[in-house]
Scaffold this active site. Structure first.
Site, mmCIF file in Angstrom:
data_model
loop_
_atom_site.group_PDB
_atom_site.id
_atom_site.type_symbol
_atom_site.label_atom_id
_atom_site.label_comp_id
_atom_site.label_asym_id
_atom_site.label_seq_id
_atom_site.Cartn_x
_atom_site.Cartn_y
_atom_site.Cartn_z
ATOM 1 N N HIS A 1 82.908 66.783 45.148
ATOM 2 C CA HIS A 1 82.416 65.623 44.379
ATOM 3 C C HIS A 1 83.005 64.304 44.908
ATOM 4 O O HIS A 1 83.733 63.604 44.204
ATOM 5 C CB HIS A 1 82.732 65.793 42.881
ATOM 6 C CG HIS A 1 81.830 64.980 41.992
ATOM 7 N ND1 HIS A 1 81.369 65.415 40.771
ATOM 8 C CD2 HIS A 1 81.291 63.747 42.145
ATOM 9 C CE1 HIS A 1 80.597 64.490 40.217
ATOM 10 N NE2 HIS A 1 80.545 63.461 41.036
ATOM 11 N N GLU B 1 81.483 72.837 37.851
ATOM 12 C CA GLU B 1 82.595 72.171 38.523
ATOM 13 C C GLU B 1 83.891 72.344 37.740
ATOM 14 O O GLU B 1 83.855 72.233 36.517
ATOM 15 C CB GLU B 1 82.271 70.668 38.637
ATOM 16 C CG GLU B 1 81.991 70.250 40.056
ATOM 17 C CD GLU B 1 81.450 68.850 40.153
ATOM 18 O OE1 GLU B 1 80.241 68.707 40.351
ATOM 19 O OE2 GLU B 1 82.246 67.924 40.021
ATOM 20 N N ARG C 1 73.921 66.066 40.427
ATOM 21 C CA ARG C 1 74.676 66.883 39.476
ATOM 22 C C ARG C 1 74.373 68.350 39.765
ATOM 23 O O ARG C 1 73.218 68.726 39.968
ATOM 24 C CB ARG C 1 74.287 66.554 38.038
ATOM 25 C CG ARG C 1 74.835 65.243 37.507
ATOM 26 C CD ARG C 1 76.356 65.259 37.342
ATOM 27 N NE ARG C 1 76.881 64.010 36.796
ATOM 28 C CZ ARG C 1 77.338 62.990 37.535
ATOM 29 N NH1 ARG C 1 77.350 63.067 38.844
ATOM 30 N NH2 ARG C 1 77.803 61.889 36.944
HETATM 31 C C1 8YV Z 1 81.943 59.543 40.075
HETATM 32 C C2 8YV Z 1 79.488 60.173 39.957
HETATM 33 O O1 8YV Z 1 82.931 59.519 41.023
HETATM 34 O O2 8YV Z 1 78.965 57.965 39.329
HETATM 35 C C3 8YV Z 1 78.712 59.152 39.197
HETATM 36 O O3 8YV Z 1 77.807 59.541 38.434
HETATM 37 O O4 8YV Z 1 79.179 61.305 39.944
HETATM 38 C C4 8YV Z 1 80.656 59.774 40.793
HETATM 39 O O5 8YV Z 1 80.375 58.578 41.434
HETATM 40 C C5 8YV Z 1 82.354 60.491 39.045
HETATM 41 O O6 8YV Z 1 81.327 60.852 38.245
HETATM 42 C C6 8YV Z 1 83.479 59.837 38.271
HETATM 43 O O7 8YV Z 1 83.281 59.765 36.888
#
Ligand code: 8YV
Length: 321
Positions: free
Chosen positions: A284, A266, A237
């Site tokens: 992302h 983001e 993150r």
């Molecule tokens: C997702 C991610 O694509 O799973 C997670 O925590 O960051 C990614 O795999 C994204 O968050 C979709 O909600």
């Protein structure tokens, strides 16, 4: 009939895959809905299928008193106020495991891309400035024999360590609770204090969830404490890293480069990073394989169906177990 609101079009047809007793509503536009749009469109629903871009806060829960379950289509759920959900008796589930390999692959893609200056090489070639091979052109970092530091040694961190072993790297890690001895033994991974991770890692890859303990964890002081010439990779993150401090550490020549798939604000990216050649930036894409994203959607839907049928869900977030 139980109704389920899906905040975004997903790579499966949720309507077709849901059992007939569940009415599925999907947000009609391919962009994240605002809180008030979710509140309006999910009125009367028992569950929400949410994404990282949907802030599920107390105000939204207040506006949607029929919602009893938030099924997050991601492993990370820092967009969900889990404490507010607990107070209101709302279940929160997520989608661990099914995206581990996809995300670890992408993290290692960034490691290699930064270490071997792939972005610069590609840009040089496409610009028409490539005038022939040179023994000193775009020299990078060899991974074999180097040390990978993994910050957060859960499923994805361990999967990245497994990949690094294949490249002949030594593995150090930090985590809140150490990994079982057999995991450490199979990856020849050593748990070290955070300071040692900073000092000894040639490549440092971040795989921790975002919470009050990890927010801003990589600031100016920590980046300065990293080994000179190291590479920082973040596929977890954005707010775990202070982007301004990272840009400064790169500009000062202390780090070799950075690979980022996630950002503090983001979809904005710090302008000082956008202009740098030693940074590889991705939008992302961690779990962005068709198979992983379909498994994520199906995992979240399966838990929504279980809850709708009065059965226990399979993937309740750790704080609510
Ligand atoms: C997702 C991610 O694509 O799973 C997670 O925590 O960051 C990614 O795999 C994204 O968050 C979709 O909600």
């Amino acid at each position: 009939m139980t109704a389920l609101f899906v905040t975004r079009r997903l790579p499966i047809d949720v309507r077709a895959e849901a059992p007939p007793e569940i009415e599925v509503r999907v947000f009609g536009e391919d962009r994240p809905p605002t809180g008030s749009e979710i509140a309006r469109e999910a009125r009367g629903c028992a569950a929400l299928l949410t994404l990282v871009s949907d802030p599920v806060d107390d105000a939204l829960l207040e506006a949607l008193p029929t919602v009893r379950h938030v099924a997050q289509v991601a492993v990370g759920y820092d967009n969900v106020d889990v404490e507010a959900c607990r107070r209101r008796g709302v279940l929160v589930t997520h989608t661990p495991d099914v995206l581990t390999d996809a995300t670890a692959d992408l993290a290692f893609t960034l490691v290699l891309a930064v270490a071997r200056r792939v972005r610069e090489g590609e840009a040089l070639l496409r610009s028409g400035r490539f005038e022939g091979w040179s023994p000193t052109m775009l020299l990078g970092v060899e991974l074999s024999g180097r040390t990978l530091g993994v910050y957060g040694f859960g499923r994805i961190g361990r999967a990245v360590a497994r990949r690094a072993r294949g490249f002949g790297m030594r593995v150090l890690y930090t985590s809140r609770s150490g990994a079982p001895a057999e995991v450490e033994a199979s990856l020849e991974a050593t748990r070290v204090p955070f300071e040692a991770l900073l000092e000894q890692s040639d490549v440092l890859s971040i795989h921790a969830p975002l919470d009050e303990r990890t927010r801003g964890r990589f600031g100016a002081a920590e980046l300065a404490a990293m080994k000179s010439g190291a590479i920082l990779v973040n596929t977890a993150r954005g707010p775990i890293v202070d982007e301004g401090a990272l840009a400064a550490a790169l500009a000062g020549g202390h780090l070799f480069g950075a690979g980022l798939d996630v950002f503090e604000r983001e979809p904005e990216v710090h302008p000082a990073l956008l202009g740098r050649d030693d940074v590889v930036l991705l939008p992302h894409l961690g779990s962005a394989t068709e198979a992983a994203r379909q498994r994520m959607a199906r995992t979240a839907l399966a838990d929504a169906v279980r809850v709708a049928r009065g059965e226990p869900p399979a993937h309740v977030v750790p704080e609510l177990r």
